[in-house]
Scaffold this motif. Structure first.
Motif, PDB file in Angstrom:
ATOM      1  N   UNK A   7       0.786  -1.231   0.000  1.00 19.29           N
ATOM      2  CA  UNK A   7       0.000   0.000   0.000  1.00 19.29           C
ATOM      3  C   UNK A   7       0.820   1.283   0.000  1.00 19.29           C
ATOM      4  N   UNK A   8       2.121   1.210   0.206  1.00 20.77           N
ATOM      5  CA  UNK A   8       2.937   2.426   0.244  1.00 20.77           C
ATOM      6  C   UNK A   8       2.821   3.246  -1.034  1.00 20.77           C
ATOM      7  N   UNK A   9       2.781   2.597  -2.170  1.00 18.65           N
ATOM      8  CA  UNK A   9       2.746   3.329  -3.441  1.00 18.65           C
ATOM      9  C   UNK A   9       1.499   3.013  -4.269  1.00 18.65           C
ATOM     10  N   UNK A  30      -5.619  -7.141   3.089  1.00 21.61           N
ATOM     11  CA  UNK A  30      -4.689  -6.573   4.053  1.00 21.61           C
ATOM     12  C   UNK A  30      -3.802  -5.569   3.326  1.00 21.61           C
ATOM     13  N   UNK A  31      -3.840  -4.317   3.781  1.00 21.65           N
ATOM     14  CA  UNK A  31      -2.958  -3.281   3.243  1.00 21.65           C
ATOM     15  C   UNK A  31      -1.746  -3.198   4.157  1.00 21.65           C
ATOM     16  N   UNK A  32      -0.562  -3.303   3.594  1.00 22.04           N
ATOM     17  CA  UNK A  32       0.667  -3.230   4.374  1.00 22.04           C
ATOM     18  C   UNK A  32       1.418  -1.984   3.927  1.00 22.04           C
ATOM     19  N   UNK A  33       1.763  -1.124   4.903  1.00 21.28           N
ATOM     20  CA  UNK A  33       2.454   0.129   4.588  1.00 21.28           C
ATOM     21  C   UNK A  33       3.226   0.598   5.814  1.00 21.28           C
ATOM     22  N   UNK A  34       4.168   1.517   5.581  1.00 24.93           N
ATOM     23  CA  UNK A  34       4.928   2.056   6.701  1.00 24.93           C
ATOM     24  C   UNK A  34       4.361   3.401   7.182  1.00 24.93           C
ATOM     25  N   UNK A  43     -15.452  -5.780   7.904  1.00 18.97           N
ATOM     26  CA  UNK A  43     -14.924  -6.979   8.563  1.00 18.97           C
ATOM     27  C   UNK A  43     -13.896  -7.690   7.690  1.00 18.97           C
ATOM     28  N   UNK A  44     -13.769  -7.288   6.427  1.00 20.12           N
ATOM     29  CA  UNK A  44     -12.867  -7.959   5.498  1.00 20.12           C
ATOM     30  C   UNK A  44     -11.580  -7.181   5.218  1.00 20.12           C
ATOM     31  N   UNK A  45     -11.510  -5.922   5.645  1.00 23.68           N
ATOM     32  CA  UNK A  45     -10.372  -5.060   5.284  1.00 23.68           C
ATOM     33  C   UNK A  45      -9.595  -4.672   6.529  1.00 23.68           C
ATOM     34  N   UNK A  46      -8.281  -4.877   6.471  1.00 20.15           N
ATOM     35  CA  UNK A  46      -7.395  -4.533   7.575  1.00 20.15           C
ATOM     36  C   UNK A  46      -6.191  -3.751   7.060  1.00 20.15           C
ATOM     37  N   UNK A  47      -5.625  -2.935   7.948  1.00 14.38           N
ATOM     38  CA  UNK A  47      -4.407  -2.193   7.636  1.00 14.38           C
ATOM     39  C   UNK A  47      -3.341  -2.652   8.615  1.00 14.38           C
ATOM     40  N   UNK A  48      -2.170  -3.011   8.096  1.00 17.23           N
ATOM     41  CA  UNK A  48      -1.045  -3.398   8.950  1.00 17.23           C
ATOM     42  C   UNK A  48       0.087  -2.406   8.713  1.00 17.23           C
ATOM     43  N   UNK A  53      11.466   1.948   6.707  1.00 16.11           N
ATOM     44  CA  UNK A  53      12.742   1.341   6.338  1.00 16.11           C
ATOM     45  C   UNK A  53      12.639   0.658   4.991  1.00 16.11           C
ATOM     46  N   UNK A  54      13.784   0.482   4.397  1.00 17.02           N
ATOM     47  CA  UNK A  54      13.855  -0.131   3.078  1.00 17.02           C
ATOM     48  C   UNK A  54      13.336  -1.562   3.122  1.00 17.02           C
ATOM     49  N   UNK A  55      12.351  -1.857   2.314  1.00 19.38           N
ATOM     50  CA  UNK A  55      11.786  -3.202   2.142  1.00 19.38           C
ATOM     51  C   UNK A  55      11.104  -3.789   3.382  1.00 19.38           C
ATOM     52  N   UNK A  56      10.832  -2.984   4.400  1.00 19.31           N
ATOM     53  CA  UNK A  56      10.175  -3.508   5.595  1.00 19.31           C
ATOM     54  C   UNK A  56       8.760  -3.992   5.252  1.00 19.31           C
ATOM     55  N   UNK A  57       8.005  -3.185   4.521  1.00 20.04           N
ATOM     56  CA  UNK A  57       6.649  -3.591   4.127  1.00 20.04           C
ATOM     57  C   UNK A  57       6.699  -4.803   3.202  1.00 20.04           C
ATOM     58  N   UNK A  58       7.634  -4.804   2.265  1.00 20.54           N
ATOM     59  CA  UNK A  58       7.771  -5.944   1.343  1.00 20.54           C
ATOM     60  C   UNK A  58       8.047  -7.231   2.112  1.00 20.54           C
ATOM     61  N   UNK A  59       8.970  -7.153   3.069  1.00 23.99           N
ATOM     62  CA  UNK A  59       9.319  -8.338   3.858  1.00 23.99           C
ATOM     63  C   UNK A  59       8.131  -8.836   4.676  1.00 23.99           C
ATOM     64  N   UNK A  60       7.325  -7.914   5.171  1.00 24.23           N
ATOM     65  CA  UNK A  60       6.134  -8.301   5.937  1.00 24.23           C
ATOM     66  C   UNK A  60       5.128  -9.014   5.040  1.00 24.23           C
TER      67      UNK A  60
END
Length: 89
Positions: A7-9, A30-34, A43-48, A53-60
């Motif tokens: 979700x960052x970009x 699930x949206x993952x962003x820093x 009930x179906x949508x979450x944000x984590x 940091x570099x690639x932290x969201x990607x690694x997650x």
């Protein structure tokens, strides 16, 4: 199957489409962003949110993947990692 978004970009218009997809198909999204990202009440949508940091969201995202999941990203390196895990990108 769950849908994970880098979700960052991710453009807002794409997120809006995916919000509707999650509701219509009753799939977990699930949206993952820093940084905080708006999500509608669902009930179906979450944000984590992860640390900056570099690639932290990607690694997650890679860590959370299981076979059959779908990843939405424009990051070629993340897509390559997703393909290695035999999930959809």
């Amino acid at each position: 199957m769950k849908i994970l978004i880098d979700a960052d970009a991710c453009p807002g218009v794409i997120k809006e489409i995916l919000f509707r997809v999650a509701e219509r198909t009753k799939r977990h999204l699930v949206l993952v962003a820093n940084h905080p990202v708006y999500i509608p009440p669902s009930q179906f949508i979450r944000m984590h949110q992860v640390e900056s940091g570099l690639d932290v969201a990607d690694n997650e995202i890679v860590k959370r993947l299981v076979k059959g999941d779908l990843v939405i990203t424009s990051d070629i390196q993340l897509a390559a990692e997703v393909i290695k895990k035999k999930v959809l990108c």
